[in-house]
Design a protein around this motif. Structure first.
Motif, PDB file in Angstrom:
ATOM      1  N   ILE A  71     -24.400  13.303  71.456  1.00 39.48           N
ATOM      2  CA  ILE A  71     -23.694  12.769  72.636  1.00 39.48           C
ATOM      3  C   ILE A  71     -22.786  13.813  73.318  1.00 39.48           C
ATOM      4  O   ILE A  71     -22.759  13.884  74.557  1.00 39.48           O
ATOM      5  N   TYR A  76     -19.742  14.813  79.397  1.00 45.50           N
ATOM      6  CA  TYR A  76     -19.028  14.364  78.187  1.00 45.50           C
ATOM      7  C   TYR A  76     -17.634  14.984  78.100  1.00 45.50           C
ATOM      8  O   TYR A  76     -17.459  16.179  78.321  1.00 45.50           O
ATOM      9  N   ARG A 119     -15.174   6.669  80.493  1.00 44.22           N
ATOM     10  CA  ARG A 119     -16.306   7.153  79.695  1.00 44.22           C
ATOM     11  C   ARG A 119     -17.563   7.336  80.552  1.00 44.22           C
ATOM     12  O   ARG A 119     -18.144   6.385  81.033  1.00 44.22           O
ATOM     13  N   LEU A 129     -21.591   4.851  75.334  1.00 45.62           N
ATOM     14  CA  LEU A 129     -21.990   5.684  74.201  1.00 45.62           C
ATOM     15  C   LEU A 129     -23.194   5.123  73.448  1.00 45.62           C
ATOM     16  O   LEU A 129     -24.020   5.879  72.931  1.00 45.62           O
ATOM     17  N   TYR A 141     -27.606   6.095  74.057  1.00 42.38           N
ATOM     18  CA  TYR A 141     -28.043   6.884  72.887  1.00 42.38           C
ATOM     19  C   TYR A 141     -29.242   6.214  72.214  1.00 42.38           C
ATOM     20  O   TYR A 141     -30.226   6.880  71.858  1.00 42.38           O
ATOM     21  N   SER A 156     -25.155   0.745  80.238  1.00 36.41           N
ATOM     22  CA  SER A 156     -25.411   1.920  79.393  1.00 36.41           C
ATOM     23  C   SER A 156     -26.915   2.118  79.189  1.00 36.41           C
ATOM     24  O   SER A 156     -27.431   3.249  79.283  1.00 36.41           O
ATOM     25  N   GLY A 207     -23.653   5.382  68.134  1.00 33.92           N
ATOM     26  CA  GLY A 207     -23.092   5.933  69.381  1.00 33.92           C
ATOM     27  C   GLY A 207     -21.619   5.575  69.529  1.00 33.92           C
ATOM     28  O   GLY A 207     -20.788   6.422  69.858  1.00 33.92           O
ATOM     29  N   TYR A 208     -21.270   4.314  69.247  1.00 30.62           N
ATOM     30  CA  TYR A 208     -19.849   3.907  69.341  1.00 30.62           C
ATOM     31  C   TYR A 208     -18.987   4.731  68.376  1.00 30.62           C
ATOM     32  O   TYR A 208     -17.791   4.934  68.604  1.00 30.62           O
TER      33      TYR A 208
END
Ligand SMILES: Cc1ncc(COP(=O)(O)O)c(C=O)c1O
Length: 406
Positions: free
Chosen positions: A45, A51, A79, A88, A92, A135, A214-215
């Motif tokens: 990520i 990012y 984000r 996130l 992903y 997302s 991802g989180y």
């Protein structure tokens, strides 16, 4: 200062104790939420365009007012320009799914477009209250595949449009969020689409696990700040307050922290909307429970009647307290965050960013003479509390209306 924003002080709608003192990270979880699982997300990520770790704000003025040593607020409003931590996870998992379809190629090959032509006709699908779908749509757009999103009748038009602008085809379903999850699973199975769900269900948990990995990046960022920059942020938190819908955010956060901190885990408090108290009901019953959503909560991302079993697996082992919070003071909390008066600057916090703050005030300001809640939750002048500002103005029209109301 709080009295300026809250006509009445928040109170917990309900609470139940979980399992205190969880001990070291259990072997049963180490195989499900492993260092490798989180590590893969933490390597990938940060390579994505745009990012940057999100800020950890120090709410020093609120801490003074509540008689605590410190309050940290992880501000996810910026984000990836998508406005929530959900950016996130779904994106992903989309890339992992497509990599799996390409003979398990490197996820970075999907991101950089090596297989763009081959994935162009693949379809990823998801059910959402808004943020997860955004997302997934963004991940699909980056990877160059197609995207179909299912939303229930009460998801706002602003959130629908945001997903359409990212190229998703958005379909409205009858019923609530839990119904939309089922419709998405059924239709996707008929068409051979790849469901990228943030909640697990029997027979389906690998992809939600990737979403949660991802989180974990969010927790990893905090660990870097609190463990390697101690002078900047002070000692590690004593309490962690996590809001929950299906429980994915909270469980990912706890697993990632527990993996690294072991027996030094902070006390964990899970807060749900009192209109969707499925984790609290599960804790009370000692086993997974489903609750019917009779009225939608203003905290749209928390409106889930069914817990993710994958999340429950983590949360029932490490949560000290499950609490619920009503909707009525959410707008006041949003205006209070925006005022900048809490310390840490003016904060753009959407509806789902507020339940941790409301819970903390409810416990710390406990109106009872003996300060029973403060004692029960172990809050005192040495406590440092970590809150998750899980979203910003994810529907700008609703956000503006709340800011200018009153
Ligand atoms: C902004 C926000 N916060 C918190 C949550 C809760 O996350 P989870 O459903 O993983 O518990 C959601 C879920 O959509 C969300 O969008």
């Amino acid at each position: 200062m709080l009295a300026k924003y809250f006509k009445s002080m928040p109170v917990l709608s309900d609470h139940v104790s979980g399992r205190p003192d969880p001990g070291p990270y259990p072997a049963a979880l180490a195989s499900v939420f492993s260092a490798e699982l989180f590590g893969a997300a933490e390597r990938e990520i940060p390579q994505w365009p745009g990012y940057a770790p999100t800020p950890l704000r120090e709410m020093d003025r609120l801490a003074d007012e509540l008689g605590l040593a410190g309050i940290l607020y992880k501000d996810e409003s910026g984000r990836f320009g998508l406005g929530s931590f959900k950016a996130l996870g779904g994106a992903y998992a989309v890339m992992r799914v497509l990599a799996g379809q390409m003979d398990h190629c490197a996820v970075s090959d999907i991101r950089t477009g090596v297989h763009r032509q081959a994935v162009a006709n693949m379809v990823v699908s998801a059910a959402t209250d808004g943020n997860h779908g955004r997302s997934v749509a963004w991940g699909a757009q980056q990877a160059g595949c197609r995207c179909r999103i299912y939303i229930h009748r009460d998801v706002s038009l602003g959130r629908q449009r945001a997903m359409e602008e990212l190229g998703a085809e958005v379909v409205r379903t009858a019923g609530d969020y839990d119904d939309s999850v089922r419709v998405c699973a059924r239709v996707s199975a008929q068409h051979g689409w790849h469901v990228v769900s943030d909640t697990s269900y029997p027979g389906y948990d690998q992809i939600p696990r990737d979403v949660m990995a991802g989180y974990g990046v969010m927790a990893a960022e905090i660990l870097v700040e609190i463990l390697t920059e101690v002078p900047a942020q002070g000692p590690a938190p004593s309490h962690l307050i996590l809001q929950a819908g299906v429980g994915g955010l909270a469980a990912a956060f706890c697993a990632r922290l527990w993996l690294q901190l072991g027996t030094n885990m902070p006390k964990v408090i899970i807060v749900e909307a009192d209109r969707a108290p499925s984790l609290l009901a599960s804790a009370r019953a000692g086993a997974l429970q489903t609750v019917a959503i009779e009225q939608e909560t203003i905290m749209a991302g928390l409106s889930c009647g069914e817990v993710s079993p994958l999340a429950w697996d983590v949360l029932h082992r490490c949560t000290d307290h499950f609490v619920t919070m009503a909707d009525d003071l959410v707008p006041s909390a949003m205006r209070c965050l925006a005022s900048g008066e809490l310390g840490g600057g003016a904060i753009e916090g959407g509806e789902c960013a507020t339940p941790g703050l409301l819970t903390l005030i409810a416990i710390a300001r406990d109106g009872a003479h003996d300060r029973r809640l403060r004692r029960e939750f172990g809050l005192d002048e040495t406590s440092r509390v970590l809150l998750i500002g899980s979203e910003g103005a994810t529907d700008p029209n609703i956000y503006q209306a709340i800011m200018t109301a009153e």
